[in-house]
Write an enzyme that holds these catalytic residues in place. Structure first.
Site, PDB file in Angstrom:
ATOM      1  N   HIS A 198      29.802  -9.507  25.027  1.00  0.00           N
ATOM      2  CA  HIS A 198      28.122  -9.181  25.328  1.00  0.00           C
ATOM      3  C   HIS A 198      27.999 -11.010  25.336  1.00  0.00           C
ATOM      4  O   HIS A 198      27.937 -10.504  27.314  1.00  0.00           O
ATOM      5  CB  HIS A 198      27.439  -8.384  24.907  1.00  0.00           C
ATOM      6  CG  HIS A 198      27.681  -6.823  25.316  1.00  0.00           C
ATOM      7  ND1 HIS A 198      26.921  -6.156  25.463  1.00  0.00           N
ATOM      8  CD2 HIS A 198      28.621  -6.110  25.135  1.00  0.00           C
ATOM      9  CE1 HIS A 198      26.864  -5.032  25.283  1.00  0.00           C
ATOM     10  NE2 HIS A 198      27.982  -4.701  24.881  1.00  0.00           N
ATOM     11  N   ASP A 251      24.902 -17.840  28.724  1.00  0.00           N
ATOM     12  CA  ASP A 251      24.685 -16.559  28.661  1.00  0.00           C
ATOM     13  C   ASP A 251      25.567 -15.579  28.732  1.00  0.00           C
ATOM     14  O   ASP A 251      26.205 -16.676  29.533  1.00  0.00           O
ATOM     15  CB  ASP A 251      23.146 -16.316  29.127  1.00  0.00           C
ATOM     16  CG  ASP A 251      22.278 -15.636  28.451  1.00  0.00           C
ATOM     17  OD1 ASP A 251      22.711 -14.589  27.545  1.00  0.00           O
ATOM     18  OD2 ASP A 251      20.655 -15.239  28.491  1.00  0.00           O
TER      19      ASP A 251
HETATM   20  C1  G6P Z   1      22.643 -10.356  21.795  1.00  0.00           C
HETATM   21  C2  G6P Z   1      23.651  -9.704  21.249  1.00  0.00           C
HETATM   22  C3  G6P Z   1      24.056  -8.452  21.062  1.00  0.00           C
HETATM   23  C4  G6P Z   1      22.382  -8.204  20.101  1.00  0.00           C
HETATM   24  C5  G6P Z   1      21.363  -9.073  20.593  1.00  0.00           C
HETATM   25  C6  G6P Z   1      20.074  -8.979  19.684  1.00  0.00           C
HETATM   26  O1  G6P Z   1      22.361  -9.929  22.981  1.00  0.00           O
HETATM   27  O2  G6P Z   1      25.384  -9.816  22.652  1.00  0.00           O
HETATM   28  O3  G6P Z   1      24.772  -7.748  20.354  1.00  0.00           O
HETATM   29  O4  G6P Z   1      22.067  -7.306  19.798  1.00  0.00           O
HETATM   30  O5  G6P Z   1      21.447 -10.674  20.858  1.00  0.00           O
HETATM   31  O6  G6P Z   1      20.686 -10.070  18.580  1.00  0.00           O
HETATM   32  P1  G6P Z   1      20.248  -9.126  17.411  1.00  0.00           P
HETATM   33  O7  G6P Z   1      21.050 -10.560  16.174  1.00  0.00           O
HETATM   34  O8  G6P Z   1      18.745  -9.353  17.303  1.00  0.00           O
HETATM   35  O9  G6P Z   1      21.193  -7.823  17.620  1.00  0.00           O
END
Ligand code: G6P
Length: 499
Positions: free
Chosen positions: A171, A384
């Protein structure tokens, strides 16, 4: 249990549920608000499926597991938890994932801490996920692993003898060779990624970076083909490598943003902040989002275009995230200091406040109301993977007369470059100029740009993304894949073009 030929096993660091201890001491799970789950739900419900992930807490593993089991009925698929202890969270999640891969893959090598313990724990924890998959999966399943936390899971599964088809989607961006080679475990990671049957990236540029790393570091994995899906052969298996830009449930956003109560909330916002254009920034608290740079650009616009004073306000929403990491905490202080400075410099007593700063999580209706109220979205990440806020904003611009200012370093720029005003987030005055341009743009230009943007987001929605990835994972005939179309072939610069 009867297992259909394509039952889906989704694996992500976090489960798409929020687990909490209720007042009576029992644990319960309620659905989170992620876009990924919206996209995968129809597939999971139709084919039957399992979602494996961390429940987001280190407490009461057994009770949390039971809460996940109870939630499974209503979810329409089976939730399975991988529990992590405090040390694992520190070294795997906060450490390897978020203090090595996250900054490195976002081109911020100076923020990396290449601590060997992080890597050891990353491998152990990926092994735990793999063991959970092997326990609940079957040969005929399609396993879909998500994101940078779990790059090694495919290799662990193969080492356990799992022959099922396994896909991986990244992602976040994939960095250029010169940055990737800084990673002490670069070879191990590339070999691990080559254990998947299909590897998906957000953009052609990310895919090109990955292919370049393979060419130099794993030359025996020769990549062939062109178009959306490339192919290599490695260790006797075919590996497909594609670009699949993730998106949103466009129709759901339009439906929800069109509701009268959202329209009313948006109107109230304009009443509170009258006679001006509203500029919106919405971000997780993260140094990749370029929030301080954006605030400085906003200040530059106010300094150099005095007509904008009292005629434009920035609403900056910052959603708390990863606050246990010092860099994130420092960033919060930096943002708050800048907001204070700008407001102190330009505020008009009893009247206009230039920056409205909101720190906290927004309810869905507040978020939609901000989207609807904003005349201009200012989305300027330094880097991003995609940036779904940009796409959500377009979907919610029901009147089609708003302007999107977008960083050329967001994955979304590859798709939205024709309708958005693209900016270099490091160019303070350039972003300031873009604000002026958006503020003074004719209604005809605003409408034609926004119509184009919305058409693209509507066509390439999140259901298109799921289909494209799953087709690449299971289809026998790769010629069925189109050459990258206008939604993916960016026109920004030669460097962005497909390999
Ligand atoms: C990004 C990553 C996701 C993640 C999100 C929130 O978008 O690609 O995999 O879940 O951030 O971050 P966190 O560390 O809170 O899961």
């Amino acid at each position: 249990m009867t297992i259909s030929a394509t039952r889906l096993i989704v694996v992500s660091n976090r489960l798409p549920y929020v687990f909490q201890r209720d007042a009576d001491g029992t644990w319960s799970a309620r659905p989170g608000s992620g876009g990924l789950v919206t996209a995968l739900l129809p597939v999971l419900r139709n084919r039957g499926g399992v979602w494996i992930g961390w429940p987001g807490t280190t407490e009461a593993a057994e009770e949390v597991e039971l809460a996940a089991e109870r939630a499974s009925g209503a979810a329409g698929y089976v939730l399975k938890t991988v529990s992590l202890n405090g040390e694992e969270v520190d070294n795997f999640y906060l450490g390897f994932a978020n203090r090595i891969i996250w900054p490195l893959f976002h081109d911020l090598q100076s923020l990396c801490d290449f601590e060997p313990t992080y890597w050891r724990t990353y491998r152990e924890v990926n092994g735990k996920y793999a063991a959970c998959i092997a326990e609940h999966g079957a040969q005929a399943d399609l396993i879909w692993v998500h994101d940078y936390h779990l790059m090694n899971v495919g290799a662990d599964l193969r080492a356990m003898g799992v022959q099922a088809r396994i896909g991986f989607f990244l992602h976040i961006p994939f960095p250029p060779l010169d940055l990737f080679v800084k990673l002490p475990w670069r070879m191990a990671l590339l070999h691990a990624l080559l254990q998947y049957d299909v590897i998906g990236f957000q953009t052609l540029r990310d895919r090109r970076n990955f292919v370049q790393c393979l060419r130099i570091l794993v030359p025996e994995a020769r990549v062939r083909g062109h178009g959306q899906v490339l192919v290599t052969h490695y260790g006797g298996r075919e590996v497909r490598i594609g670009a699949f830009p993730i998106s949103i449930d466009y129709n759901a956003f339009v439906r929800q943003a069109s509701q009268p109560e959202i329209k009313q909330l948006a109107a109230q916002l304009h009443e509170k902040l009258p006679n001006r254009k509203l500029v919106l920034g919405v971000d997780r608290l993260d140094y990749t989002k370029g929030i301080p740079h954006r605030l400085k650009a906003f200040r530059s616009a106010l300094e150099r275009y005095p007509e904008l004073r009292e005629r434009m306000s920035l609403i900056q929403v910052v959603v708390p995230s990863r606050v246990d990491i010092a860099d994130y905490h420092d960033l919060k202080l930096e943002i708050e200091q800048l907001v204070g400075q700008i407001n102190g410099e330009f505020v008009r007593p009893g009247g206009w406040v230039p920056v409205w700063y909101v720190y906290g999580s927004l309810s869905r209706s507040d978020l939609l109301a901000y989207y609807r109220a904003a005349d201009i979205a200012l989305i300027t990440p330094l880097k991003d993977g995609m940036n779904l806020v940009a796409k959500e904003y377009c979907a919610c611009s029901i009147e089609e007369d708003c302007v999107l200012i977008l960083s050329e370093f967001a994955g979304a720029a590859a798709q939205l470059n024709r309708g958005a005003i693209l900016v270099n987030p490091y160019d303070t005055d350039g972003v300031g100029d873009a604000l002026w341009r958006a503020w003074s743009m004719s209604v005809e230009e605003r409408e034609s740009r926004m119509r184009r943007l919305r058409r693209s987001v509507r066509t390439f929605d999140v259901f298109w993304w799921v289909d494209a990835f799953l087709n690449a994972a299971i289809s026998h005939d790769l010629s069925a894949f189109p050459a990258p179309d206008e939604s993916m072939a960016p026109e920004v610069a030669a460097d962005f073009l497909p390999i």
